[in-house]
Design a protein around this motif. Sequence first.
Motif, PDB file in Angstrom:
ATOM      1  N   MET A 112      19.700  87.105  74.531  1.00  0.00           N
ATOM      2  CA  MET A 112      20.813  87.927  74.048  1.00  0.00           C
ATOM      3  C   MET A 112      20.990  89.102  74.998  1.00  0.00           C
ATOM      4  O   MET A 112      20.026  89.818  75.293  1.00  0.00           O
ATOM      5  N   SER A 113      22.215  89.312  75.438  1.00  0.00           N
ATOM      6  CA  SER A 113      22.501  90.425  76.345  1.00  0.00           C
ATOM      7  C   SER A 113      22.072  91.751  75.749  1.00  0.00           C
ATOM      8  O   SER A 113      22.240  91.994  74.563  1.00  0.00           O
ATOM      9  N   GLY A 114      21.507  92.598  76.595  1.00  0.00           N
ATOM     10  CA  GLY A 114      21.189  93.960  76.194  1.00  0.00           C
ATOM     11  C   GLY A 114      19.856  94.171  75.510  1.00  0.00           C
ATOM     12  O   GLY A 114      19.527  95.290  75.139  1.00  0.00           O
ATOM     13  N   LEU A 115      19.056  93.124  75.337  1.00  0.00           N
ATOM     14  CA  LEU A 115      17.783  93.299  74.638  1.00  0.00           C
ATOM     15  C   LEU A 115      16.726  93.914  75.549  1.00  0.00           C
ATOM     16  O   LEU A 115      16.747  93.727  76.757  1.00  0.00           O
ATOM     17  N   ASN A 116      15.784  94.617  74.925  1.00  0.00           N
ATOM     18  CA  ASN A 116      14.592  95.057  75.640  1.00  0.00           C
ATOM     19  C   ASN A 116      13.422  94.222  75.122  1.00  0.00           C
ATOM     20  O   ASN A 116      13.579  93.415  74.207  1.00  0.00           O
ATOM     21  N   THR A 117      12.261  94.399  75.695  1.00  0.00           N
ATOM     22  CA  THR A 117      11.122  93.550  75.351  1.00  0.00           C
ATOM     23  C   THR A 117      10.733  93.624  73.875  1.00  0.00           C
ATOM     24  O   THR A 117      10.516  92.578  73.254  1.00  0.00           O
ATOM     25  N   PRO A 118      10.648  94.796  73.247  1.00  0.00           N
ATOM     26  CA  PRO A 118      10.322  94.809  71.815  1.00  0.00           C
ATOM     27  C   PRO A 118      11.348  94.039  70.975  1.00  0.00           C
ATOM     28  O   PRO A 118      10.985  93.346  70.027  1.00  0.00           O
ATOM     29  N   GLN A 119      12.622  94.119  71.345  1.00  0.00           N
ATOM     30  CA  GLN A 119      13.640  93.374  70.609  1.00  0.00           C
ATOM     31  C   GLN A 119      13.493  91.874  70.848  1.00  0.00           C
ATOM     32  O   GLN A 119      13.722  91.069  69.941  1.00  0.00           O
ATOM     33  N   GLU A 120      13.102  91.485  72.041  1.00  0.00           N
ATOM     34  CA  GLU A 120      12.878  90.068  72.334  1.00  0.00           C
ATOM     35  C   GLU A 120      11.728  89.524  71.497  1.00  0.00           C
ATOM     36  O   GLU A 120      11.801  88.414  70.962  1.00  0.00           O
ATOM     37  N   VAL A 121      10.659  90.306  71.367  1.00  0.00           N
ATOM     38  CA  VAL A 121       9.531  89.908  70.515  1.00  0.00           C
ATOM     39  C   VAL A 121      10.008  89.780  69.069  1.00  0.00           C
ATOM     40  O   VAL A 121       9.634  88.842  68.355  1.00  0.00           O
ATOM     41  N   HIS A 122      10.874  90.684  68.655  1.00  0.00           N
ATOM     42  CA  HIS A 122      11.417  90.640  67.300  1.00  0.00           C
ATOM     43  C   HIS A 122      12.249  89.366  67.085  1.00  0.00           C
ATOM     44  O   HIS A 122      12.126  88.708  66.043  1.00  0.00           O
ATOM     45  N   VAL A 123      13.076  89.010  68.061  1.00  0.00           N
ATOM     46  CA  VAL A 123      13.865  87.774  67.967  1.00  0.00           C
ATOM     47  C   VAL A 123      12.930  86.573  67.860  1.00  0.00           C
ATOM     48  O   VAL A 123      13.174  85.650  67.076  1.00  0.00           O
ATOM     49  N   LEU A 124      11.843  86.589  68.607  1.00  0.00           N
ATOM     50  CA  LEU A 124      10.862  85.508  68.498  1.00  0.00           C
ATOM     51  C   LEU A 124      10.300  85.450  67.084  1.00  0.00           C
ATOM     52  O   LEU A 124      10.190  84.379  66.487  1.00  0.00           O
ATOM     53  N   GLU A 125       9.970  86.614  66.550  1.00  0.00           N
ATOM     54  CA  GLU A 125       9.351  86.671  65.229  1.00  0.00           C
ATOM     55  C   GLU A 125      10.306  86.217  64.126  1.00  0.00           C
ATOM     56  O   GLU A 125       9.922  85.440  63.254  1.00  0.00           O
ATOM     57  N   VAL A 126      11.570  86.659  64.164  1.00  0.00           N
ATOM     58  CA  VAL A 126      12.487  86.343  63.063  1.00  0.00           C
ATOM     59  C   VAL A 126      13.266  85.049  63.268  1.00  0.00           C
ATOM     60  O   VAL A 126      13.727  84.457  62.299  1.00  0.00           O
ATOM     61  N   GLU A 127      13.423  84.598  64.499  1.00  0.00           N
ATOM     62  CA  GLU A 127      14.195  83.383  64.771  1.00  0.00           C
ATOM     63  C   GLU A 127      13.337  82.288  65.428  1.00  0.00           C
ATOM     64  O   GLU A 127      13.336  81.159  64.988  1.00  0.00           O
ATOM     65  N   GLY A 128      12.659  82.652  66.513  1.00  0.00           N
ATOM     66  CA  GLY A 128      11.998  81.663  67.350  1.00  0.00           C
ATOM     67  C   GLY A 128      10.854  80.921  66.710  1.00  0.00           C
ATOM     68  O   GLY A 128      10.710  79.706  66.901  1.00  0.00           O
ATOM     69  N   LEU A 129      10.018  81.604  65.934  1.00  0.00           N
ATOM     70  CA  LEU A 129       8.861  80.939  65.340  1.00  0.00           C
ATOM     71  C   LEU A 129       9.271  79.870  64.336  1.00  0.00           C
ATOM     72  O   LEU A 129       8.526  78.929  64.094  1.00  0.00           O
ATOM     73  N   GLY A 130      10.467  79.984  63.777  1.00  0.00           N
ATOM     74  CA  GLY A 130      10.982  78.978  62.849  1.00  0.00           C
ATOM     75  C   GLY A 130      11.226  77.628  63.511  1.00  0.00           C
ATOM     76  O   GLY A 130      11.357  76.616  62.829  1.00  0.00           O
ATOM     77  N   TYR A 131      11.294  77.622  64.851  1.00  0.00           N
ATOM     78  CA  TYR A 131      11.467  76.372  65.596  1.00  0.00           C
ATOM     79  C   TYR A 131      10.123  75.734  65.966  1.00  0.00           C
ATOM     80  O   TYR A 131      10.096  74.702  66.620  1.00  0.00           O
ATOM     81  N   ASP A 132       9.007  76.355  65.568  1.00  0.00           N
ATOM     82  CA  ASP A 132       7.667  75.836  65.826  1.00  0.00           C
ATOM     83  C   ASP A 132       7.449  75.546  67.317  1.00  0.00           C
ATOM     84  O   ASP A 132       7.195  74.410  67.715  1.00  0.00           O
TER      85      ASP A 132
END
Length: 189
Positions: A112-132
Amino acid sequence: MSAIVGEVLLRSLGYAGAPESQIGNIRQVNDPILNWRFIPNSRVQDGKIVLAYNSAGFRDREHARQKQPGVRRVIVLGDSVTEGAGVESEAMFSSRLQDLLGSQYEVINLGMSGLNTPQEVHVLEVEGLGYDPDLVIVNFVLNDCDFFPSSMRPSSSWRTRMQRSASWETSVSIPESSGGSSRRRSCTL
């Protein structure tokens, strides 16, 4: 006065600021770490390039939440470079990686445009881990560097889940076509 002259000059040269369609492609969400998302199933015209977003709101094809048997999943996180700003979808590095890895892998782009590393980790936590995912790639760019305030630190449950569910690899064999034949080479991810 110079601001008005500058505005008139830029508009006469054809510059009108950020396209409204990109601004309209963002929705507010109730999330203290990342309070916006791209609108699911939206399309944005950026010059000659069409940015198409899937039902999860990411610039990628559709992906089922449940992993297909025998397929390893790769999550790709990052900012505008990962999202593919300025390039056709087939030129995005996640698309090229998918082509290189073949059908035994499923590459999922959560950039996602404009993200920093903490936000990227957050996207992993709330979206990415659901994809196993089996593997997570963070596309780090120097302007992503940011500190984790205590409210944004990854939870211990996230770290534990990632350690149990993902087999971390430092390299992957990738099929490479060369003169009609196929050979394998190692690619560090």
